[in-house]
Design a protein around this motif. Structure first.
Motif, PDB file in Angstrom:
ATOM      1  N   SER A 192      40.048 -12.243 -17.420  1.00 47.81           N
ATOM      2  CA  SER A 192      38.794 -11.983 -17.351  1.00 47.81           C
ATOM      3  C   SER A 192      38.488 -10.530 -17.752  1.00 47.81           C
ATOM      4  CB  SER A 192      38.200 -12.289 -15.901  1.00 47.81           C
ATOM      5  OG  SER A 192      38.513 -13.482 -15.593  1.00 47.81           O
ATOM      6  N   ARG A 193      39.391  -9.563 -17.172  1.00 49.78           N
ATOM      7  CA  ARG A 193      39.201  -8.318 -17.425  1.00 49.78           C
ATOM      8  C   ARG A 193      39.564  -7.853 -18.900  1.00 49.78           C
ATOM      9  NH1 ARG A 193      42.446  -6.944 -12.681  1.00 49.78           N
ATOM     10  NH2 ARG A 193      41.164  -6.771 -10.823  1.00 49.78           N
ATOM     11  N   ALA A 208      36.506  -9.042 -21.037  1.00 45.73           N
ATOM     12  CA  ALA A 208      35.159  -8.006 -20.746  1.00 45.73           C
ATOM     13  C   ALA A 208      35.487  -6.822 -21.566  1.00 45.73           C
ATOM     14  CB  ALA A 208      35.019  -7.810 -19.398  1.00 45.73           C
ATOM     15  N   VAL A 227      28.815  -4.527 -20.728  1.00 41.99           N
ATOM     16  CA  VAL A 227      29.369  -5.353 -19.530  1.00 41.99           C
ATOM     17  C   VAL A 227      29.086  -4.858 -18.263  1.00 41.99           C
ATOM     18  CG1 VAL A 227      31.430  -6.334 -18.568  1.00 41.99           C
ATOM     19  CG2 VAL A 227      31.360  -6.057 -21.170  1.00 41.99           C
ATOM     20  N   ALA A 283      30.180  -5.481 -14.470  1.00 40.54           N
ATOM     21  CA  ALA A 283      31.218  -6.203 -13.851  1.00 40.54           C
ATOM     22  C   ALA A 283      31.125  -6.161 -12.234  1.00 40.54           C
ATOM     23  CB  ALA A 283      32.583  -5.566 -13.940  1.00 40.54           C
ATOM     24  N   ASP A 288      32.432  -7.185  -8.947  1.00 38.30           N
ATOM     25  CA  ASP A 288      33.900  -7.787  -8.424  1.00 38.30           C
ATOM     26  C   ASP A 288      33.777  -7.620  -7.001  1.00 38.30           C
ATOM     27  OD1 ASP A 288      36.254  -8.326  -7.673  1.00 38.30           O
ATOM     28  OD2 ASP A 288      37.375  -7.469  -9.258  1.00 38.30           O
ATOM     29  N   TYR A 341      30.147 -10.283 -15.927  1.00 37.16           N
ATOM     30  CA  TYR A 341      31.431 -10.626 -15.411  1.00 37.16           C
ATOM     31  C   TYR A 341      31.181 -10.422 -13.632  1.00 37.16           C
ATOM     32  CZ  TYR A 341      36.391  -9.960 -13.941  1.00 37.16           C
ATOM     33  OH  TYR A 341      37.433 -10.124 -13.446  1.00 37.16           O
ATOM     34  N   LEU A 372      30.673 -14.696 -17.417  1.00 36.09           N
ATOM     35  CA  LEU A 372      31.990 -14.727 -17.075  1.00 36.09           C
ATOM     36  C   LEU A 372      32.279 -14.694 -15.607  1.00 36.09           C
ATOM     37  CD1 LEU A 372      35.061 -14.913 -18.012  1.00 36.09           C
ATOM     38  CD2 LEU A 372      34.803 -12.350 -18.464  1.00 36.09           C
ATOM     39  N   GLU A 396      34.778 -15.922 -12.200  1.00 36.03           N
ATOM     40  CA  GLU A 396      36.070 -16.674 -11.483  1.00 36.03           C
ATOM     41  C   GLU A 396      35.773 -17.745 -10.443  1.00 36.03           C
ATOM     42  OE1 GLU A 396      38.888 -13.534 -10.767  1.00 36.03           O
ATOM     43  OE2 GLU A 396      38.622 -12.341 -12.619  1.00 36.03           O
TER      44      GLU A 396
END
Length: 518
Positions: A315-316, A319, A339, A341, A343, A406, A442, A444
């Protein structure tokens, strides 16, 4: 400025054979429908997020109908309307039919645009609403207002106006008169207040849209003229700020109650905008690629795998490479993307440790440094079914304006486990709301521990069948037995569109990306 809606309105006049005379880049005067070719009776002005239209001789709604336009067409985002975002986190949402609601920090006390009052600003314009502020800003001045309409000034922090000259433009109705008086009294002795009113229309936005300048506002007689008396009238009672604030608070509670009742009556009301098939068939079939061949704008991709399978590296890589302007698997230059992110699992230290190498490779092969293209929020668990948490993500999107979001892992985006479709449904609604802002998602997710019919681990996301059919693409990483450096890329759901995802990946060597096609 509201360029999308402004161009839409100007095009509508041209489509009807009506003449348009531009006044700079953001304003125009146009021939009214049914008027002679020398007529310029419709004034048009672009402001932030929308376009204002002022017919001098006709009813506005009738003019729009003649042009084939609706009130929605006056907004850059016709379905959404416009959002006014305050420095302290308050968000005022205005729909095209002038319905208002609030989210975020609804108890904040900041003025709208208070952050623009810097030490260098000596003069500030103040109006009743955010639309008026945008209209005033289009003339190059610093402007502010309070939230929630007239009569609430005591609930807001007016300190940024202290020591400055304040041009206060009233609305031309009774609530507007009372509001202007209230602001004037609250600033008495603290700022120099000049009370103004429009010479055309009911507010500052109408005045400016009609083509008038700042100098055209006239002094406003806010107090009735009293007959001459032999004795001096008694002084007005002092303003009790605490009392006024309490009154405004009680009024707000009544408005909130009414708004709750209104929203309950509208729950589930979908807005249908059908088109005839011949209109649908004229739509140009174009692809808005973020990563050519792999990911389009608004795509939803869920990546799964067992613990330690390498899905976070995968994924990283997607991105960070896209942010640097390089294809993640082919080292070919592409257009860089922004992007965001989110997380919710890995810490900043883990990001520093695990993203440093792929960022270096992306910087080497890409066209831009991804360091300022990727904004990372790491290690904080969210509950996207809670409005306060969801609003934080929206604020980050406002700040960074990403093309790719993400976010994940999915089980860290809820306060409880995802064990059923009922658990997953509110999360899906929240994520789709983020996607509606024009980003690709995106995500996970952890795979379940069950076995498929072939005896291999089932790579579908665990917790709810609703997650299986929701995304456009569902990929899982499955280690290849006896080869720890290889994985198969398994499609655990059928692709909704053709994509060039690799079927196998190998761990990259020095000088390559972490995952390379095999």
């Amino acid at each position: 400025m509201g360029r999308a809606s402004f161009d839409r309105v100007i095009d509508a006049f041209h489509a009807k054979g009506l003449k348009v005379q531009m006044r700079g880049q953001d304003a125009a005067d146009a021939q009214g429908p049914g008027h002679s070719g020398r007529d310029r009776s419709v004034s048009i002005r672009s402001v932030e997020g929308r376009t204002l239209v002022w017919p001098h001789a006709d009813d506005r709604d009738e003019v729009l109908a003649e042009l084939g336009l609706t009130l929605q067409d006056l907004f850059d985002e016709p379905r959404k309307g416009i959002e006014y975002r305050y420095r302290d986190g308050r968000v005022v949402h205005r729909s095209p039919d002038k319905k208002f609601r609030q989210s975020g920090n609804t108890k904040g006390r900041d003025l709208y645009r208070a952050e623009r009052i810097t030490d260098a600003v000596s003069e500030v314009w103040m109006a009743e609403g955010e639309q008026d502020v945008h209209a005033l800003e289009s003339l190059g001045v610093v402007a502010v207002c309070t939230a929630m309409g007239a009569g609430k000034a005591a609930m807001f922090d007016l300190a940024p106006l202290h020591g400055r000259k304040v041009f206060l433009v009233r609305d031309m109705d009774e609530p507007g008169l009372k509001h202007a008086r209230q602001v004037r009294d609250l600033l008495a002795g603290k700022a120099t207040v000049i009370l103004l009113e429009p010479i055309e229309g009911k507010d500052a936005a109408d005045h400016i849209t009609a083509g008038h300048s700042l100098e055209d506002f006239r002094l406003a007689p806010l107090d009735p003229v009293e007959p001459e008396q032999d004795e001096e009238p008694p002084p007005p009672p002092p303003v009790d700020d605490q009392f006024e604030r309490q009154v405004a608070y009680e009024l707000e509670k009544l408005e909130v109650r009414d708004e709750v009742a209104r929203r309950r009556s509208n729950v589930g009301a979908a807005v249908l905008r059908p088109k005839y098939l011949d209109e649908i068939l004229t739509i140009t079939d174009t692809q808005d690629w973020l990563i050519p061949g792999l990911l389009e704008r608004r795509d939803r991709l869920i990546l799964t795998g067992g613990e330690g399978a390498g899905k976070s590296f995968f994924s990283r890589q997607l991105a960070i490479a896209a942010a640097a302007g390089v294809h993640p698997f082919r080292n070919e230059r592409i257009a860089p993307v922004r992007v965001l992110a989110i997380d919710a699992e890995n810490s900043e230290v883990q990001w520093a440790r695990n993203a440093r190498y792929v960022a270096s490779m992306a910087r080497t092969y890409g066209s831009v440094d991804p360091g300022r293209q990727v904004l990372v929020s790491a290690g904080t668990r969210l509950d996207l079914t809670r409005q306060a948490d969801l609003d934080q993500v929206h604020r980050l999107m406002d700040q960074h304006k990403p093309d790719l979001l993400y976010i994940g892992p999915l089980y860290k985006l809820l306060a409880k486990a995802i064990n059923s479709d009922d658990d997953a449904a509110p999360l899906i609604v929240a994520l789709d709301g983020l996607r509606e802002r024009g980003v690709a998602l995106l995500m996970e997710a952890h795979a379940g521990h069950g076995k498929s019919l072939g005896g291999e681990r089932d790579l579908r996301p665990r917790g709810s069948s609703a997650l299986l059919g929701w995304p456009e693409f569902g990929l899982g990483l499955r280690p290849i037995e006896d080869d720890p450096g290889m994985v198969s890329v398994v499609r655990w759901r059928g692709d909704r569109d053709e994509r060039d995802w690799p079927k196998h990946l190998r761990r990259g060597q020095q000088g390559e990306m972490p995952w390379m096609p095999a």
